[in-house]
Scaffold this active site. Structure first.
Site, short mmCIF file in Angstrom:
data_model
loop_
_atom_site.label_atom_id
_atom_site.label_comp_id
_atom_site.label_asym_id
_atom_site.label_seq_id
_atom_site.Cartn_x
_atom_site.Cartn_y
_atom_site.Cartn_z
N SER A 1 36.76 50.03 31.67
CA SER A 1 36.76 48.93 32.65
C SER A 1 36.63 47.57 32.00
O SER A 1 35.76 47.33 31.16
CB SER A 1 35.60 49.12 33.63
OG SER A 1 35.46 47.96 34.42
N ARG B 1 43.31 50.19 34.73
CA ARG B 1 43.77 49.55 35.98
C ARG B 1 45.30 49.63 36.10
O ARG B 1 45.82 50.01 37.15
CB ARG B 1 43.32 48.08 35.98
CG ARG B 1 43.37 47.43 37.34
CD ARG B 1 42.94 45.99 37.25
NE ARG B 1 41.66 45.82 36.58
CZ ARG B 1 41.20 44.66 36.11
NH1 ARG B 1 41.89 43.56 36.27
NH2 ARG B 1 40.02 44.60 35.50
N ASN C 1 35.70 45.17 33.73
CA ASN C 1 34.59 44.59 34.47
C ASN C 1 33.23 45.10 33.99
O ASN C 1 32.20 44.81 34.61
CB ASN C 1 34.73 44.90 35.96
CG ASN C 1 35.97 44.25 36.57
OD1 ASN C 1 36.11 43.04 36.54
ND2 ASN C 1 36.88 45.06 37.09
N ASP D 1 29.84 56.26 28.93
CA ASP D 1 30.85 55.75 29.83
C ASP D 1 30.08 55.01 30.94
O ASP D 1 28.88 55.22 31.11
CB ASP D 1 31.65 56.93 30.40
CG ASP D 1 32.64 56.50 31.46
OD1 ASP D 1 33.35 55.51 31.23
OD2 ASP D 1 32.70 57.16 32.51
N GLY E 1 38.53 57.23 35.10
CA GLY E 1 38.71 57.10 33.65
C GLY E 1 40.04 56.50 33.26
O GLY E 1 40.31 56.27 32.08
N THR F 1 30.93 53.68 40.81
CA THR F 1 31.82 52.62 41.29
C THR F 1 33.12 53.17 41.86
O THR F 1 33.92 52.40 42.39
CB THR F 1 32.16 51.67 40.12
OG1 THR F 1 32.41 52.48 38.98
CG2 THR F 1 31.05 50.69 39.83
C1 BG6 Z 1 37.22 53.25 34.47
C2 BG6 Z 1 37.28 53.83 35.88
O1 BG6 Z 1 35.93 53.29 33.99
O2 BG6 Z 1 37.70 51.91 34.50
C3 BG6 Z 1 38.68 53.72 36.43
O3 BG6 Z 1 36.87 55.19 35.85
C4 BG6 Z 1 39.15 52.27 36.38
O4 BG6 Z 1 38.72 54.21 37.75
C5 BG6 Z 1 39.04 51.75 34.95
O5 BG6 Z 1 40.50 52.18 36.83
C6 BG6 Z 1 39.46 50.28 34.81
O6 BG6 Z 1 38.55 49.50 35.51
P1 BG6 Z 1 38.71 47.96 35.81
O7 BG6 Z 1 37.33 47.54 36.25
O8 BG6 Z 1 39.10 47.28 34.51
O9 BG6 Z 1 39.74 47.79 36.85
MG MG Z 2 33.90 57.36 34.10
#
Ligand code: BG6
Ligand code: MG
Length: 222
Positions: free
Chosen positions: A116, A49, A118, A9, A46, A17
């Site tokens: 994520s 968004r 990102n 992860d 986890g 973050t």
């Molecule tokens: C997960 C985080 O890895 O990614 C979450 O633990 C987050 O908190 C999720 O909401 C989505 O991330 P992103 O960068 O696509 O907004």
């Molecule tokens: Mg995580």
């Protein structure tokens, strides 16, 4: 190459973050007059968004239109990108480099399995992008953790059977996903919270080379 694989992860395992997600969601919450706290932020770990926004709105039972939601998601991510855009290798969590070095030295492939969208950007910022054999992020999955999809795709991308994989996770949903995929689950964080994991460490820096060797043996035997 050994026919076993390791899946990581990102948020809370490779980098911390959560603090940047908190600042960006806090700004959103202030605009909507929602009293968002660090405790609430824990619930977002986890979580995707879109699902995070629903949790945020649920705190004070705020109702907004679909259009407003879409705009908020764009704005929140723009704020978040400002924070993560400043990240450097200094933000890689303790223990990560030792583990990646160990895997490379032992010819073991590893991939990222993150919710994520990102994730590739963050890995590039901290200089780890090139080291991963494969990256599975929020753009690649249709079902969020605790569904095991993200880890099944990761295993497939590195050409390893799911049961021959080890997963490092900091969120309960991620541990559930790894267990559902019949992978060995390593929790990073609180022992009581992550009690469904096969092993739990407060931080990756507590993991020794000898534990890694044991883990490799155990996975090879499965
Ligand atoms: C997960 C985080 O890895 O990614 C979450 O633990 C987050 O908190 C999720 O909401 C989505 O991330 P992103 O960068 O696509 O907004
Ligand atoms: Mg995580």
């Amino acid at each position: 190459m050994k026919n076993i694989g390791f899946l990581f992860d990102l948020d809370g395992v490779i980098v911390d973050t959560a603090k940047y997600h908190f600042l960006a969601w806090k700004k959103t919450a202030n605009k909507l007059n929602i009293n968002f706290t660090q405790e609430h932020n824990e619930l977002l770990k986890g979580v995707s968004r879109v699902a995070s926004l629903e949790i945020l709105l649920g705190i004070d039972n705020v109702k907004i239109s679909e259009e407003e939601k879409q705009q908020i998601l764009v704005d929140k991510n723009e704020d978040y990108l400002e924070y993560i855009g400043k990240m450097t290798a200094k933000e890689i969590l303790p223990g990560v480099i030792m583990i990646l070095d160990f895997l490379e030295k032992n010819n073991i492939k590893y991939a990222l399995g993150s919710a994520s969208k990102n994730a590739p950007f963050i890995l590039k910022k901290v200089g780890l992008y090139e080291r991963f054999s494969a990256i599975v992020d929020g753009n690649d999955v249709s079902k969020a953790k605790p569904d095991p999809e993200v880890f099944f795709i990761g295993a497939k991308k590195i050409n390893v059977k799911p049961e021959k994989c080890v997963v490092f996770e900091d969120a309960i949903a991620g541990i559930d996903a790894a267990n559902a995929a019949k992978m060995i689950s390593i929790g990073v964080g609180d022992k009581a919270t992550l009690n469904k994991a096969d092993y739990v460490f407060g931080s990756l820096s507590e993991i020794s080379e000898s534990f890694m060797e044991k883990l490799v043996e155990e996975t090879l035997k499965k």
